[in-house]
Design an enzyme around this catalytic site. Structure first.
Site, mmCIF file in Angstrom:
data_model
loop_
_atom_site.group_PDB
_atom_site.id
_atom_site.type_symbol
_atom_site.label_atom_id
_atom_site.label_comp_id
_atom_site.label_asym_id
_atom_site.label_seq_id
_atom_site.Cartn_x
_atom_site.Cartn_y
_atom_site.Cartn_z
ATOM 1 N N LYS A 1 0.843 -1.202 0.000
ATOM 2 C CA LYS A 1 0.000 0.000 0.000
ATOM 3 C C LYS A 1 0.878 1.251 0.000
ATOM 4 C CE LYS A 1 -0.330 -0.356 5.022
ATOM 5 N NZ LYS A 1 -1.221 -0.464 6.195
ATOM 6 N N TYR B 1 15.237 29.386 10.113
ATOM 7 C CA TYR B 1 14.027 30.002 10.633
ATOM 8 C C TYR B 1 13.979 29.984 12.156
ATOM 9 C CZ TYR B 1 11.695 30.304 6.081
ATOM 10 O OH TYR B 1 11.338 30.630 4.795
#
Length: 380
Positions: free
Chosen positions: A47, A267
């Site tokens: 999957k 940041y």
């Protein structure tokens, strides 16, 4: 099977390269298969685009290796896989979405029926067609996600209005704590599954995921359905990982710069240079599946990458498209504009990187490579 997947742009235009070794995936499947006794079948759970490695390429290589049964999650994955493998047995783990029975039957997809509503809808479709179509029945043994309760399961399988029209070809459940092999819930679920399904021994049974395979013969029953271990991930939370790595992420250095002691990086000024540093900025970030939580700050270390044999720490926040690495102590000839850095692979295990990001290797593998050049071959 070594082959290069199509990429829409020349290699030099990509910020990184994702190499996937389908031979290693096949070797992991064969290794797990060798642990089975008593004639149990080894399926493959592929999957989420085969855990990020590419559903088509991975399915074809596993089929070549001898795998004949595949599990995916949603019907779209199942229908796509049917186009790749016309003769394979394919199960859709997420079950029967309302009104989709005819489409699944058309593509010979077996839903894993996980509720009474699903079972009734499937049985009604079988009744209308005058034949029983293949499907699995999922019984919940304690994880409390999908699956009939024990009482519902026994009642449904004794109900002639359902079982007169439909005979399941697989009974299955799912382990909640398999990654912790000593957890008592494993034995509890095993015993519950045996108690509920022993009266139906004429129907194949499946309990084991990757961890269940490694837990031993008691968990194997008639079919096992490993997932994460096929892709080099850890089935158990602790101890050695016996699986071969199957993916390698390399990203380009864009710039190398000096940072004075006391200046901050990235940041939010999360990381302060404690000495004069030489930093390399690479062309990848959380938009490429390199998770933001693996960044560093003055309060906690972050993950790392590898340049040759040298371990290089991540410095500061991981941003959408860039990561900053500390290359202060790395020989200058190894750190040049355009050179590649290994962010994940044989030398940077997904499970190790995941620990810095407070997650699991599943999340890394299924998120990788949205903007990378994708190459199929050995992880050289």
């Amino acid at each position: 099977m070594q082959d290069t997947s199509p990429n829409p742009f020349p290699a030099d235009l990509y910020g990184g390269r994702l190499t996937i070794d389908t031979d290693a995936i096949a070797a992991n499947w064969s290794s797990l298969k060798s642990k089975l006794t008593g004639g149990a079948e080894c399926a493959a759970t592929i999957k989420a685009n085969a855990y990020g490695t590419g559903q088509t390429e991975t399915a074809l290589r596993l089929h070549q290796e001898g795998c004949r049964t595949f599990f995916v999650a949603v019907p779209t994955e199942a229908v796509s896989l049917r186009q790749t493998l016309p003769n394979a047995t394919i199960y859709a783990l997420d079950g029967l979405f309302p009104g989709t029975a005819d489409l699944l039957i058309q593509h010979n997809i077996r839903p894993v029926l996980g509720s009474l509503e699903e079972l009734k809808e499937w049985a009604a479709t079988c009744t209308a067609a005058g034949r029983s179509f293949d499907a699995a029945v999922h019984v919940d043994t304690g994880i409390h996600r999908l699956g009939l309760s024990g009482e519902e399961f026994l009642s449904a399988l004794a109900d002639p209005s359902l079982m007169g029209a439909f005979q399941p070809n697989l009974l299955m459940s799912h382990l909640a704590c398999g990654s912790t092999p000593d957890h008592p819930m494993n034995r509890t679920q095993l015993q519950t599954f045996k108690t509920l399904t022993d009266p139906f021994k004429g129907i194949s049974r499946s309990l084991a995921n990757s961890a269940g395979v490694l837990l031993g013969e008691d968990y194997h029953f008639d079919l096992v359905r490993p997932g994460i271990s096929l892709f080099g991930g850890r089935a158990f939370d602790h101890g050695e990982n016996p699986m071969r790595p199957v993916a390698k992420v390399e990203v380009r250095i864009m710039i190398v710069r000096n940072v004075p002691a006391g200046d901050t990086i990235g940041y939010s000024a999360a990381e302060t240079a404690k000495r004069p540093l030489r930093n390399a900025v690479v062309a990848a970030g959380y938009a490429d599946g390199l998770l933001r939580r693996a960044g560093s700050s003055d309060d906690r270390p972050g993950g790392f990458a590898m340049i040759g044999d040298h371990k290089v720490p991540i410095l500061g926040r991981i941003s959408m498209d860039m990561i900053t690495l500390d290359v202060t102590d790395i020989p200058e000839h190894l750190v040049k504009r355009g050179a590649f850095v290994e962010m994940l692979g044989p030398n940077v295990a997904a499970a190790d990187l995941a620990a810095y990001a407070e997650t699991i290797d599943y999340e890394y593998l299924t998120s990788l490579g949205r903007r990378f050049e994708r190459v199929y071959g050995p992880l050289a």
